[in-house]
Motif scaffolding. Structure first.
Motif, PDB file in Angstrom:
ATOM      1  N   MET A 162      39.168  31.433  45.765  1.00 24.22           N
ATOM      2  CA  MET A 162      40.244  31.710  44.817  1.00 24.22           C
ATOM      3  C   MET A 162      40.839  33.090  45.108  1.00 24.22           C
ATOM      4  N   PRO A 163      42.171  33.203  45.153  1.00 20.65           N
ATOM      5  CA  PRO A 163      42.794  34.511  45.375  1.00 20.65           C
ATOM      6  C   PRO A 163      42.360  35.514  44.307  1.00 20.65           C
ATOM      7  N   GLU A 164      42.575  36.787  44.584  1.00 24.10           N
ATOM      8  CA  GLU A 164      42.200  37.823  43.625  1.00 24.10           C
ATOM      9  C   GLU A 164      43.065  37.717  42.372  1.00 24.10           C
ATOM     10  N   THR A 165      42.502  38.169  41.255  1.00 25.29           N
ATOM     11  CA  THR A 165      43.172  37.990  39.966  1.00 25.29           C
ATOM     12  C   THR A 165      44.535  38.674  39.906  1.00 25.29           C
ATOM     13  N   GLU A 166      44.668  39.817  40.572  1.00 20.67           N
ATOM     14  CA  GLU A 166      45.965  40.515  40.567  1.00 20.67           C
ATOM     15  C   GLU A 166      47.025  39.690  41.280  1.00 20.67           C
ATOM     16  N   GLN A 167      46.623  39.004  42.357  1.00 18.67           N
ATOM     17  CA  GLN A 167      47.565  38.149  43.085  1.00 18.67           C
ATOM     18  C   GLN A 167      47.990  36.959  42.217  1.00 18.67           C
ATOM     19  N   ILE A 168      47.031  36.375  41.503  1.00 14.52           N
ATOM     20  CA  ILE A 168      47.342  35.240  40.636  1.00 14.52           C
ATOM     21  C   ILE A 168      48.287  35.673  39.522  1.00 14.52           C
ATOM     22  N   SER A 169      48.000  36.812  38.909  1.00 11.78           N
ATOM     23  CA  SER A 169      48.845  37.306  37.818  1.00 11.78           C
ATOM     24  C   SER A 169      50.262  37.578  38.305  1.00 11.78           C
ATOM     25  N   ALA A 170      50.384  38.179  39.497  1.00  6.43           N
ATOM     26  CA  ALA A 170      51.717  38.462  40.055  1.00  6.43           C
ATOM     27  C   ALA A 170      52.464  37.167  40.348  1.00  6.43           C
ATOM     28  N   TRP A 171      51.752  36.162  40.839  1.00 11.87           N
ATOM     29  CA  TRP A 171      52.347  34.854  41.138  1.00 11.87           C
ATOM     30  C   TRP A 171      52.883  34.208  39.875  1.00 11.87           C
TER      31      TRP A 171
END
Length: 398
Positions: A162-171
């Motif tokens: 799973m991608p890092e949480t910051e990447q998911i939030s930005a997405w």
């Protein structure tokens, strides 16, 4: 700020998904959580209820749910559905319309945009069944975030993490911003076929279902636009959305009058309707009866006014006109001729020789006045609609 329903399924990456919920809340979004029973083996529902200050939906059969329909209420509340982490099992349920627990039942009745963050073993990820399910979801406008390459729970590095949480939030934030790219815009969409009366009973029509135009209208509303859907004869359900105003017109003359009136106060016209090229020189005032001696019937037809040309020649700076060219032969040649003769800014050309009317998929090519040609692969009409509107928005802001 958006109302986000976060669906948590039973992957080891659950512990990171908790931080995604926190990030969404910090960004000002209202969050509610749905969990599968397997997810609760990894992180308790109490944790998420404490973070969101709202009960977690994990069971449709709890005593407190007896007098309500919690999955429908949550589905209607949702502006955006985010599945994180998404297991191969839950992705398969989404792709096949299964509804055997609270999470799968709720997401099945959710009409809001859906974002999915897969996290699984690399062999599960690469399995043809998983890839087939993911492709089906993509074709139906579900956004998929590619997993990362990194250390997996099995102890080796591969794709599936799973991608890092910051990447998911930005997405997620980028998607939400894109969803509103047509905010403050007024868009006219025409759909369906026109009907040119022969007599009080019969008319000249065509095979257009209206599916493409209606898909464009729905996508435009989802992207924040105020939409005016001017439709003729359609064979699919009309959208029910407060952002979409519906206007029925039967003939090409009626459609022209309505389009000209509404375009004066609009930003974009997308002419997806199949407008008749010919109409009766004189409409009979009574039903034309078949006579015993009659072997043929001759009808005198005259040209209809060209809506695309009429509107394009009167458009103001800043207004955009998009036409459709449905052709059975010489697609690009005929579409390019239509583009220049009618003065549209863009032409969306599609080959209708293979009877695409009423089908869910289509293949289109976009032509611009500067000679640019963009050929798109076959995809669902819903995906074409959204991609076309993004194209239109970029064209207006170039």
């Amino acid at each position: 700020m958006a109302k986000v329903a976060v669906y948590m399924t039973g992957g080891i990456a659950m512990y990171k998904a908790v931080q995604v919920v926190r990030n969404l809340e910090k960004s000002g979004h209202e969050v509610r959580v749905v969990m599968t029973k397997n997810a609760e083996r990894l992180v308790t529902s109490n944790t998420l209820a404490a973070l969101t200050k709202y009960p977690v939906l994990d069971n449709l059969w709890k005593k407190e749910n007896e007098a309500s329909i919690p999955h429908v209420h949550l589905a209607r509340w949702t502006d955006l559905a985010l599945v994180v982490p998404a297991t191969a099992n839950f992705i398969a349920k989404m792709a096949n319309g299964l509804a055997d627990d609270a999470a799968s039942t709720t997401i099945l009745v959710t009409s809001a945009p859906k974002l999915v963050v897969p996290a699984m073993n690399d062999q599960m990820w690469s399995n043809p069944a998983t890839q087939r399910n993911l492709q089906f979801l993509k074709e139906n406008q579900v956004q998929i975030m590619e997993p990362a390459v990194g250390m997996l729970a099995e102890g080796y590095a591969a794709k599936g993490r799973m991608p890092e949480t910051e990447q998911i939030s930005a997405w997620v934030e980028n998607f939400l911003q894109q969803e509103e790219i047509l905010k403050d815009k007024t868009i006219i969409v025409t759909a369906g076929g026109t009907e040119e009366a022969i007599d009080p009973v019969r008319f000249i029509g065509n095979r257009s279902s209206g599916k493409m135009g209606i898909s464009i209208a729905q996508a435009a509303a989802e992207m924040g636009a105020k939409v005016k859907l001017i439709y003729g004869n359609v064979t699919v359900a009309l959208p029910q959305d407060e952002k979409i105003e519906l206007y029925h017109t039967a003939s090409s003359e009626e459609m022209l009058t309505k389009v000209k009136h509404e375009f004066a106060k609009s930003d974009v016209l997308i002419m997806a309707a199949a407008v008749a090229d010919w109409k009766m020189a004189k409409v009979a005032d009574h039903k034309l009866k078949k006579q015993a001696y009659q072997a043929t019937l001759k009808l005198t037809l005259v040209k209809t006014k060209d809506i695309l040309r009429e509107v394009a020649k009167h458009k103001n700076p800043g207004q955009l006109v998009v036409g459709f060219a449905a052709e059975t032969n010489d697609l690009l040649k005929n579409a390019e001729k239509k583009l220049h003769e009618k003065g549209a800014d863009l032409i969306v050309a599609n080959d209708v020789s293979q009877n695409v009317f009423g089908n869910d998929n289509d293949k289109v090519t976009i032509l611009k006045q500067d000679g640019t040609i963009d050929e798109w692969p076959e995809m669902s009409k819903k995906v074409i609609a959204k991609k076309l509107l993004i194209y239109v928005n970029n064209f207006m802001h170039k």
